[in-house]
Design a protein around this motif. Structure first.
Motif, PDB file in Angstrom:
ATOM      1  N   PRO A  59      27.041  26.993  56.157  1.00 19.91           N
ATOM      2  CA  PRO A  59      27.089  25.476  55.297  1.00 19.91           C
ATOM      3  C   PRO A  59      26.829  24.837  56.628  1.00 19.91           C
ATOM      4  O   PRO A  59      26.074  23.671  56.827  1.00 19.91           O
ATOM      5  CB  PRO A  59      27.927  25.376  54.570  1.00 19.91           C
ATOM      6  N   HIS A  60      27.689  25.261  57.861  1.00 22.42           N
ATOM      7  CA  HIS A  60      28.019  24.431  58.836  1.00 22.42           C
ATOM      8  C   HIS A  60      26.792  24.719  59.571  1.00 22.42           C
ATOM      9  O   HIS A  60      26.425  23.885  61.068  1.00 22.42           O
ATOM     10  CB  HIS A  60      28.911  24.867  60.069  1.00 22.42           C
ATOM     11  N   THR A  61      25.738  25.522  59.910  1.00 27.23           N
ATOM     12  CA  THR A  61      24.699  26.141  60.397  1.00 27.23           C
ATOM     13  C   THR A  61      22.879  26.009  60.167  1.00 27.23           C
ATOM     14  O   THR A  61      22.424  27.108  60.571  1.00 27.23           O
ATOM     15  CB  THR A  61      24.982  27.389  61.370  1.00 27.23           C
ATOM     16  N   GLN A  62      23.073  25.273  59.560  1.00 25.28           N
ATOM     17  CA  GLN A  62      21.794  25.137  58.365  1.00 25.28           C
ATOM     18  C   GLN A  62      21.074  23.996  58.737  1.00 25.28           C
ATOM     19  O   GLN A  62      19.547  24.929  58.408  1.00 25.28           O
ATOM     20  CB  GLN A  62      22.047  24.914  57.193  1.00 25.28           C
ATOM     21  N   THR A  82      21.639  32.875  58.289  1.00 24.30           N
ATOM     22  CA  THR A  82      20.722  34.073  58.101  1.00 24.30           C
ATOM     23  C   THR A  82      19.391  33.931  57.745  1.00 24.30           C
ATOM     24  O   THR A  82      19.785  32.655  56.149  1.00 24.30           O
ATOM     25  CB  THR A  82      21.730  34.909  56.340  1.00 24.30           C
ATOM     26  N   VAL A  83      18.738  33.904  57.900  1.00 24.35           N
ATOM     27  CA  VAL A  83      17.229  33.840  57.067  1.00 24.35           C
ATOM     28  C   VAL A  83      16.709  35.514  56.730  1.00 24.35           C
ATOM     29  O   VAL A  83      17.416  36.339  57.013  1.00 24.35           O
ATOM     30  CB  VAL A  83      16.301  33.443  57.501  1.00 24.35           C
ATOM     31  N   GLN A  84      15.953  34.751  55.003  1.00 27.55           N
ATOM     32  CA  GLN A  84      15.422  36.433  54.149  1.00 27.55           C
ATOM     33  C   GLN A  84      14.459  35.814  53.987  1.00 27.55           C
ATOM     34  O   GLN A  84      13.835  35.179  54.309  1.00 27.55           O
ATOM     35  CB  GLN A  84      16.481  37.346  53.220  1.00 27.55           C
ATOM     36  N   THR A  85      13.750  36.860  53.434  1.00 28.15           N
ATOM     37  CA  THR A  85      12.497  36.449  52.733  1.00 28.15           C
ATOM     38  C   THR A  85      12.243  35.344  51.359  1.00 28.15           C
ATOM     39  O   THR A  85      11.367  34.833  51.113  1.00 28.15           O
ATOM     40  CB  THR A  85      11.531  37.401  52.670  1.00 28.15           C
ATOM     41  N   LEU A  86      13.507  35.365  51.045  1.00 27.26           N
ATOM     42  CA  LEU A  86      13.672  34.543  49.945  1.00 27.26           C
ATOM     43  C   LEU A  86      14.411  33.395  50.017  1.00 27.26           C
ATOM     44  O   LEU A  86      15.139  33.295  51.427  1.00 27.26           O
ATOM     45  CB  LEU A  86      14.776  35.078  48.491  1.00 27.26           C
ATOM     46  N   TYR A  87      13.812  32.707  49.923  1.00 31.53           N
ATOM     47  CA  TYR A  87      14.591  31.236  50.313  1.00 31.53           C
ATOM     48  C   TYR A  87      13.737  29.903  48.342  1.00 31.53           C
ATOM     49  O   TYR A  87      13.778  30.139  47.880  1.00 31.53           O
ATOM     50  CB  TYR A  87      13.729  30.702  51.338  1.00 31.53           C
ATOM     51  N   GLY A  88      14.646  29.173  49.130  1.00 30.56           N
ATOM     52  CA  GLY A  88      14.609  27.887  47.764  1.00 30.56           C
ATOM     53  C   GLY A  88      15.113  28.120  47.088  1.00 30.56           C
ATOM     54  O   GLY A  88      16.355  29.216  46.800  1.00 30.56           O
ATOM     55  N   GLU A 112      18.546  28.175  52.550  1.00 26.54           N
ATOM     56  CA  GLU A 112      17.930  27.582  52.310  1.00 26.54           C
ATOM     57  C   GLU A 112      16.226  27.128  51.724  1.00 26.54           C
ATOM     58  O   GLU A 112      15.361  27.152  51.526  1.00 26.54           O
ATOM     59  CB  GLU A 112      18.708  26.235  51.038  1.00 26.54           C
ATOM     60  N   TYR A 113      16.383  26.831  53.086  1.00 27.65           N
ATOM     61  CA  TYR A 113      14.988  26.567  53.584  1.00 27.65           C
ATOM     62  C   TYR A 113      14.567  28.041  54.115  1.00 27.65           C
ATOM     63  O   TYR A 113      14.865  29.240  54.261  1.00 27.65           O
ATOM     64  CB  TYR A 113      14.996  25.976  55.225  1.00 27.65           C
ATOM     65  N   ARG A 114      13.268  28.571  54.254  1.00 19.35           N
ATOM     66  CA  ARG A 114      12.299  29.071  54.865  1.00 19.35           C
ATOM     67  C   ARG A 114      11.854  29.701  55.717  1.00 19.35           C
ATOM     68  O   ARG A 114      12.197  29.189  56.100  1.00 19.35           O
ATOM     69  CB  ARG A 114      10.337  28.755  54.571  1.00 19.35           C
TER      70      ARG A 114
END
Length: 562
Positions: A59-62, A82-88, A112-114
């Motif tokens: 939560p501190h690096t989004q 962390t990013v992945q193909t799912l978002y939002g 939560e962002y793309r």
């Protein structure tokens, strides 16, 4: 209340920083601003690092403002979310999603962002840190490192969206976001004393040379190794593999938690049956170390991932949540001891597992670093704790910390396992028994009975503010960056839910109408509002009392939101 976060433009981001610092001598409500004036440096991935401390991916690096707040507090190793193909909405994150009363739990996992939107946040943050580190004398503009994080399977990581995220953070210079940031500073050099055109031209665009791999619980060892090989060989990145506490085995984990006072934490054996074992992990790590050496890249492990446990007291929505914080400390440091012993001390370890002011210096002295934190920033003084943590690690002798000290790690693991200092206190056990679960209480109006400001300090997204109205402090909630994580609510002493109960500042009418909160927004020279059943757009002098005084104070004290 809407759980949608709206990205802040670089123009607004920088004007917020400059105005808030000029008016209040703080940045994103971080009042304990850390200035590194030492000469010591750690070397990592061929770069300089002023200290090994940072916020853990979470939560501190989004958002860009979160990262800026962390750096201002004293963090120098920034582990991006962390990013992945799912978002939002595809993630299906329930709300609230964070419960941090003592040890911490969450039901949120990746950004939560793309991925391209997340990339833009990270580029804005990088550029902002290059500017404020120089302008405000916070440290060397080359004294911090960003580490990206991806998940959760090879197919997803090869997806064009994630591949572009990786490549653009390796070199962001040609991205639209980078060019927009550069254009803004060149057009606004008059706002700075220490920044000139030559300095801007030399800001390096190679944001990330390293990556952390996060995989789902249950991911087989051969899939994990295939992803690691791809990131080392094909993507040419230094790599940390995030490992799960389940490597210790069910009986060991159960005993460690019971002995530390966490017997009420429930989990079953299934997770241990589907996750890789120590017998899988050690030879895999050795093979990946050899591959990294062949590729001229560092391979190490990140200890540890969060730990899935059952939801029994309605702490959060659903049936399973992820445990972190002090309950994770005995598991993580014990796993560090086991792996370092099995690999004869020849292992790079990035640490995140309940480190706080009591343990962070000792962890660093064993040769384990970088060290990232999350739960401690969700409690108490929030980001303002980073200054103390930074000073604790900066006081150590960097030259003596050159490799893992296996006996020291084993001794620390024993201390953590046996010392009451690291255990759940009797007072907290009694408190939990009396008040289990998330408290859904609401306050009757927008005033706090005791305006302590805790919700301002612990919000990872910087979504609460304090203003002074007629001599009294008042909380104003900022809708723009809030994702309804609930952390302000579980830390509220009333209790109430500040993100739902406090007057809210909105970007515009549409955002107000998407929410149930009373609040206000700016429309030209007038103010739109919803207040005690009335909704209208009026000049300041015609706003209902006491909203007129509140809006006037907000405009005067926090003009950077307008």
């Amino acid at each position: 209340m809407s759980d949608i976060m709206y990205p802040v433009s670089f123009d607004k981001l920088m004007n917020h920083i400059l105005q808030e610092y000029a008016i209040h001598q703080r940045i994103y409500n971080v009042t304990k601003i850390h200035r590194y004036e030492g000469t010591k440096r750690l070397k990592l991935f061929g770069k300089n690092l002023e200290n090994p401390l940072g916020p853990a991916a979470g939560p501190h690096t989004q958002l860009a403002q979160n990262i800026i707040a962390a750096y201002v507090g004293g963090a120098r190793f920034i582990e991006l979310k962390t990013v992945q193909t799912l978002y939002g909405e595809e993630l299906g994150i329930p709300r609230p999603c964070i419960y941090s009363n003592d040890e911490s739990y969450n039901v949120e996992w990746s950004a939560e962002y793309r991925a391209d939107e997340a990339m833009a946040e990270y580029i804005k943050a990088w550029f902002a840190l290059k500017l404020i580190s120089k302008e405000f004398g916070l440290g060397s503009p080359d004294g911090f490192i960003f580490n990206m994080s991806v998940g959760y399977n090879l197919a997803g990581i090869k997806d064009p969206l994630i591949d572009a995220f990786i490549e653009n953070l390796k070199d962001a210079g040609k991205t639209e976001t980078w060019q927009a940031c550069k254009a803004w500073i060149l057009a606004n050099l008059d706002k700075f004393q220490q920044i000139d055109e030559a300095y801007v031209a030399n800001i390096n665009s190679d944001i990330c040379q390293s990556i952390t791999l996060s995989t789902m619980h249950g991911c087989p060892a051969n899939e994990i190794e295939a992803i690691c090989s791809y990131l080392l060989e094909t993507k040419g990145l230094n790599l940390y593999l995030k490992c799960n506490p389940t490597l210790l085995g069910y009986d060991r984990v159960r005993t460690l938690l019971d002995d530390a006072g966490f017997a009420y934490v429930k989990f079953d054996k299934h997770q241990f049956e589907v996750d890789p074992t120590m017998a899988d992990a050690v030879p895999m790590i050795e093979r990946l170390q050899a591959l990294g050496q062949k590729c001229g890249k560092q391979f190490g492990v990140k200890l540890t991932n969060t730990f899935p446990v059952q939801i029994l007291e309605k702490e959060l929505p659903g049936e399973q949540m992820y445990m972190a914080g002090k309950a994770l400390l005995p598991l993580t440091i014990t796993l560090a001891a086991e792996l370092s012993r099995a690999l004869a001390g020849k292992l790079a370890i990035s640490y995140s597992g309940g480190a706080d002011r009591k343990s962070i210096g000792d962890i660093f002295e064993t040769g384990i670093w970088p060290i990232t934190v999350c739960t401690t920033l969700l409690q108490g003084a929030g980001y303002d704790q980073l200054d103390d943590l930074a000073k604790r690690v900066e006081s150590k002798d960097y030259d003596s910390i050159t490799a893992l000290n296996v006996p020291a790690i084993e001794k620390l693991a024993q201390t953590v396992a046996l010392s009451p200092e690291f255990h759940k206190t009797e007072a907290m056990r009694v408190k939990r028994a009396k008040q289990p679960g998330f408290q859904a209480a609401h306050s009757e109006d927008y005033h706090c009975r005791v305006t302590c400001g805790t919700c301002v300090r612990v919000c990872p997204n910087r979504s609460n503010e304090l203003v002074t109205v007629d001599g009294q402090k008042l909380i104003i909630h900022i809708d723009e960056a809030c994702n309804e994580c609930g952390n302000c609510a579980c830390n509220c002493i009333e209790p109430c839910q500040p993100y739902k109960d406090r007057l809210t500042f909105f970007l515009d009418k549409a955002r107000l109408q998407a929410s149930e909160n009373d609040g206000f927004y700016k429309v030209g020279e007038e103010w739109g509002f919803r207040f005690k059943g009335q909704e209208a757009v009026l000049p300041l002098e015609k706003l209902p009392s006491p909203l007129q005084s509140i809006v006037s104070a907000f405009s005067k004290e926090l003009p950077y939101y307008l």
